[in-house]
Design a protein around this motif. Structure first.
Motif, PDB file in Angstrom:
ATOM      1  N   ILE A 198     -12.762  -6.627   7.198  1.00 48.35           N
ATOM      2  CA  ILE A 198     -12.191  -5.717   6.200  1.00 48.35           C
ATOM      3  C   ILE A 198     -13.288  -5.033   5.403  1.00 48.35           C
ATOM      4  O   ILE A 198     -13.289  -3.801   5.236  1.00 48.35           O
ATOM      5  N   LEU A 199     -14.245  -5.803   4.914  1.00 46.17           N
ATOM      6  CA  LEU A 199     -15.276  -5.216   4.056  1.00 46.17           C
ATOM      7  C   LEU A 199     -16.229  -4.308   4.820  1.00 46.17           C
ATOM      8  O   LEU A 199     -16.658  -3.273   4.294  1.00 46.17           O
ATOM      9  N   SER A 200     -16.578  -4.666   6.036  1.00 42.94           N
ATOM     10  CA  SER A 200     -17.532  -3.827   6.775  1.00 42.94           C
ATOM     11  C   SER A 200     -16.945  -2.450   7.043  1.00 42.94           C
ATOM     12  O   SER A 200     -17.646  -1.434   6.970  1.00 42.94           O
ATOM     13  N   VAL A 201     -15.644  -2.389   7.321  1.00 52.94           N
ATOM     14  CA  VAL A 201     -15.001  -1.098   7.580  1.00 52.94           C
ATOM     15  C   VAL A 201     -14.775  -0.339   6.271  1.00 52.94           C
ATOM     16  O   VAL A 201     -15.147   0.835   6.150  1.00 52.94           O
ATOM     17  N   LEU A 202     -14.151  -0.982   5.294  1.00 48.02           N
ATOM     18  CA  LEU A 202     -13.813  -0.277   4.058  1.00 48.02           C
ATOM     19  C   LEU A 202     -15.052   0.156   3.282  1.00 48.02           C
ATOM     20  O   LEU A 202     -15.080   1.250   2.707  1.00 48.02           O
ATOM     21  N   ARG A 214     -17.084   9.306 -10.518  1.00 49.58           N
ATOM     22  CA  ARG A 214     -15.926   9.229 -11.410  1.00 49.58           C
ATOM     23  C   ARG A 214     -14.674   8.704 -10.714  1.00 49.58           C
ATOM     24  O   ARG A 214     -13.697   8.357 -11.372  1.00 49.58           O
ATOM     25  N   TYR A 215     -14.700   8.651  -9.406  1.00 52.38           N
ATOM     26  CA  TYR A 215     -13.595   8.067  -8.641  1.00 52.38           C
ATOM     27  C   TYR A 215     -14.113   7.731  -7.255  1.00 52.38           C
ATOM     28  O   TYR A 215     -15.141   8.229  -6.815  1.00 52.38           O
ATOM     29  N   GLY A 216     -13.396   6.848  -6.578  1.00 52.77           N
ATOM     30  CA  GLY A 216     -13.700   6.537  -5.189  1.00 52.77           C
ATOM     31  C   GLY A 216     -12.545   6.982  -4.304  1.00 52.77           C
ATOM     32  O   GLY A 216     -11.459   7.285  -4.796  1.00 52.77           O
ATOM     33  N   VAL A 217     -12.785   7.016  -3.013  1.00 53.15           N
ATOM     34  CA  VAL A 217     -11.747   7.382  -2.048  1.00 53.15           C
ATOM     35  C   VAL A 217     -11.647   6.273  -1.003  1.00 53.15           C
ATOM     36  O   VAL A 217     -12.638   5.934  -0.354  1.00 53.15           O
ATOM     37  N   LEU A 218     -10.465   5.701  -0.863  1.00 50.86           N
ATOM     38  CA  LEU A 218     -10.264   4.639   0.118  1.00 50.86           C
ATOM     39  C   LEU A 218     -10.156   5.232   1.520  1.00 50.86           C
ATOM     40  O   LEU A 218      -9.295   6.068   1.784  1.00 50.86           O
ATOM     41  N   ALA A 219     -11.018   4.777   2.405  1.00 49.68           N
ATOM     42  CA  ALA A 219     -10.959   5.178   3.811  1.00 49.68           C
ATOM     43  C   ALA A 219     -11.291   3.974   4.676  1.00 49.68           C
ATOM     44  O   ALA A 219     -12.000   3.062   4.246  1.00 49.68           O
ATOM     45  N   GLY A 220     -10.770   3.983   5.888  1.00 46.12           N
ATOM     46  CA  GLY A 220     -11.007   2.889   6.820  1.00 46.12           C
ATOM     47  C   GLY A 220      -9.815   1.968   6.996  1.00 46.12           C
ATOM     48  O   GLY A 220      -9.825   1.108   7.883  1.00 46.12           O
ATOM     49  N   THR A 221      -8.788   2.128   6.171  1.00 47.55           N
ATOM     50  CA  THR A 221      -7.619   1.250   6.273  1.00 47.55           C
ATOM     51  C   THR A 221      -7.015   1.295   7.672  1.00 47.55           C
ATOM     52  O   THR A 221      -6.694   0.255   8.257  1.00 47.55           O
ATOM     53  N   ALA A 241     -22.808   2.160   0.720  1.00 44.72           N
ATOM     54  CA  ALA A 241     -21.728   1.172   0.704  1.00 44.72           C
ATOM     55  C   ALA A 241     -20.947   1.333  -0.591  1.00 44.72           C
ATOM     56  O   ALA A 241     -21.511   1.651  -1.637  1.00 44.72           O
ATOM     57  N   ALA A 242     -19.645   1.100  -0.507  1.00 41.58           N
ATOM     58  CA  ALA A 242     -18.787   1.340  -1.670  1.00 41.58           C
ATOM     59  C   ALA A 242     -18.795   0.199  -2.674  1.00 41.58           C
ATOM     60  O   ALA A 242     -18.203   0.324  -3.745  1.00 41.58           O
ATOM     61  N   GLY A 243     -19.437  -0.909  -2.344  1.00 44.40           N
ATOM     62  CA  GLY A 243     -19.528  -2.016  -3.295  1.00 44.40           C
ATOM     63  C   GLY A 243     -18.268  -2.851  -3.395  1.00 44.40           C
ATOM     64  O   GLY A 243     -18.053  -3.552  -4.392  1.00 44.40           O
ATOM     65  N   MET A 244     -17.440  -2.829  -2.373  1.00 42.46           N
ATOM     66  CA  MET A 244     -16.202  -3.614  -2.410  1.00 42.46           C
ATOM     67  C   MET A 244     -16.477  -5.077  -2.089  1.00 42.46           C
ATOM     68  O   MET A 244     -17.406  -5.413  -1.351  1.00 42.46           O
ATOM     69  N   VAL A 245     -15.643  -5.938  -2.653  1.00 47.37           N
ATOM     70  CA  VAL A 245     -15.714  -7.375  -2.406  1.00 47.37           C
ATOM     71  C   VAL A 245     -14.332  -7.862  -1.995  1.00 47.37           C
ATOM     72  O   VAL A 245     -13.333  -7.155  -2.167  1.00 47.37           O
ATOM     73  N   TYR A 246     -14.278  -9.069  -1.457  1.00 43.58           N
ATOM     74  CA  TYR A 246     -13.028  -9.649  -0.961  1.00 43.58           C
ATOM     75  C   TYR A 246     -12.943 -11.040  -1.559  1.00 43.58           C
ATOM     76  O   TYR A 246     -13.740 -11.915  -1.228  1.00 43.58           O
ATOM     77  N   LYS A 247     -11.995 -11.253  -2.461  1.00 45.33           N
ATOM     78  CA  LYS A 247     -11.965 -12.497  -3.219  1.00 45.33           C
ATOM     79  C   LYS A 247     -10.611 -13.182  -3.151  1.00 45.33           C
ATOM     80  O   LYS A 247      -9.565 -12.528  -3.110  1.00 45.33           O
ATOM     81  N   LEU A 248     -10.654 -14.511  -3.168  1.00 41.98           N
ATOM     82  CA  LEU A 248      -9.446 -15.301  -3.319  1.00 41.98           C
ATOM     83  C   LEU A 248      -9.007 -15.203  -4.772  1.00 41.98           C
ATOM     84  O   LEU A 248      -9.767 -15.544  -5.683  1.00 41.98           O
ATOM     85  N   VAL A 249      -7.782 -14.722  -5.021  1.00 42.98           N
ATOM     86  CA  VAL A 249      -7.319 -14.516  -6.395  1.00 42.98           C
ATOM     87  C   VAL A 249      -6.121 -15.379  -6.749  1.00 42.98           C
ATOM     88  O   VAL A 249      -5.760 -15.504  -7.926  1.00 42.98           O
TER      89      VAL A 249
END
Length: 433
Positions: A126-130, A44-51, A314-322
């Motif tokens: 960034i993605l490997s850590v986060l 129901r929610y995620g927690v950001l860690a690794g920043t 893995a949290a399923g995060m991606v890194y995209k040019l926006v």
């Protein structure tokens, strides 16, 4: 000097820089964003860690002589690109959610503003850590929420890579774990460490009496004795006989933990050891912890499930040019339109909309402009890097405090372990979505 982190990256990030240099677009101003399109099933929610770890790694992201020699020997990129890499220093800005913050689908967790070349080369780092740290923290948060005021001990080092174990201990601590068994995590990140003895210690001795007596003599009466090597009832009786009512704790590591906890508590109380703690271990996860809430358990030791994200490693995060500068010199949003992998173009800004009572109601995301605060909202993006210099805290303690405040804002339904929708909806203030 710390080891370089520059090769913690993918081959294609450097070949993209080479091609962009040839086209003349390597220095084009761009915005990259790290985000999760969706939460893992059942969350129901995620927690950001690794920043904090990303920011520390960014300081050491330098292509030194050894790194350049390796790339040249393997002909990864041409000499022009190698010359550029040799002088690489990130000089842009990075914004993001503060470490420890709760996030939802689409939350712009890290926003990198730089040239294309400076930003694209950071994707894998960034993605490997986060992705790793946030997966652990998201699972750990569910566990500490289920545990309530009973402490959780992270003890999963033997179930993952040795460096992942240190990162996992840090992430779990951010999400509320009280301590870790990993000494390196304690040294690097200031996390309290804990541990007493395993079954091998008891088996080393001729009998359990000898093992317990020596442990008590060495570590003191407040130590925790492992009582399920042979017979639990006999071991508890022996433990209290040797230590008296001052015995610190007993640990259960197998069998029916709920039933055993009730039996051991009754036995300890009858023997006068009412203050002796019961610690349970044995492949616990958030569901097992919730099932133990009605049992007289004082502490939980969690291993495999927390360091592997409790089924979602893995949290399923991606890194995209926006967003990138157009030929006309204006920043314009760009987006990927692939089926099931679409992204939302434009630089994002985020607020957490809250009720008058301070309960989170929605994630409000503006495209290319800040959403308007209705009076109870909380700004989510903070500056992490300014002109290439890290300006945000990187310690685990600050992130732990942030997580406690952030999770406390969520509606009570967010802490349910049953499958359901995200704790609060994500609302885009633009037609991109």
């Amino acid at each position: 000097m710390n080891p370089s982190t520059a090769l913690l990256t993918d081959h294609y990030e450097l070949t993209m820089i080479q091609a962009a240099m040839r086209s003349g677009h390597a220095d084009r101003p761009c915005v990259f964003e790290a985000f999760a399109r969706r939460l893992p099933d059942g969350r129901r929610y995620g927690v950001l860690a690794g920043t904090g770890r990303v920011l520390e790694a960014l300081r050491d992201f330098r292509f030194g002589e050894e790194e350049i020699a390796y790339l040249r020997e393997r002909s990864v990129v041409d000499d022009r690109t190698l010359d550029w890499l040799a002088g690489y220093r990130f000089s842009g800005d990075i914004w993001g959610y503060a470490e420890g913050e709760v996030y939802l689908p689409g939350s712009p967790l890290m926003v990198v503003e730089s040239t294309f070349a400076e930003g694209v080369v950071l994707e894998t780092l960034i993605l490997s850590v986060l992705n790793h740290d946030s997966a652990v923290a998201s699972a750990a948060s569910r566990m500490t929420a289920a545990a309530g005021d009973r402490p959780c001990i992270e003890m999963g080092s033997r179930r993952t890579h040795e460096e992942s174990a240190v990162a996992a201990a840090r992430a779990a601590y951010i999400a509320g774990f009280a301590s870790t068994s990993n000494l390196e995590a304690g040294r690097r990140h200031g996390i309290p460490t804990a541990g007493t003895a395993a079954h091998s210690y008891t088996l080393l001795h001729d009998d359990e009496r000898d093992a317990f007596a020596n442990q008590l003599a060495s570590l003191g009466l407040q130590t925790t004795l492992l009582v399920d090597t042979y017979d639990v009832t006999a071991a508890v009786e022996l433990a209290v006989e040797l230590a008296g009512p001052e015995l610190g704790g007993v640990r259960l590591d197998s069998g029916d933990l709920v039933g055993q906890a009730h039996e051991v508590r009754a036995q300890l109380d009858a023997l006068g050891a009412r203050g002796t703690r019961i610690v349970v271990t044995s492949d616990l996860d958030e569901h097992a912890i919730a099932a133990l809430q009605a049992a007289p358990v004082d502490r939980y030791g969690v291993g495999t499930s927390v360091v592997t994200g409790s089924g979602h490693p893995a949290a399923g995060m991606v890194y995209k040019l926006v967003s990138r500068e157009s030929d006309a010199g204006r920043m314009e949003g760009v987006a990927k339109a692939s089926k099931d992998k679409a992204s939302v173009g434009g630089r994002k800004f985020a607020l957490r909309r809250r009720s008058a009572a301070g309960v989170a109601r929605a994630e409000i995301i503006g495209i290319d402009e800040r959403p308007q605060d209705d009076g109870d909202d909380r700004e989510l993006l903070v500056r992490l890097v300014a002109d290439g210099e890290v300006v945000a805290p990187t310690d685990a303690g600050s992130a732990r405090e942030r997580h406690a405040r952030s999770r406390a804002e969520l509606p009570v339904t967010a802490l349910r372990l049953s499958h359901g929708e995200a704790a609060i909806p994500t609302e885009y203030l633009d037609d991109w979505s």
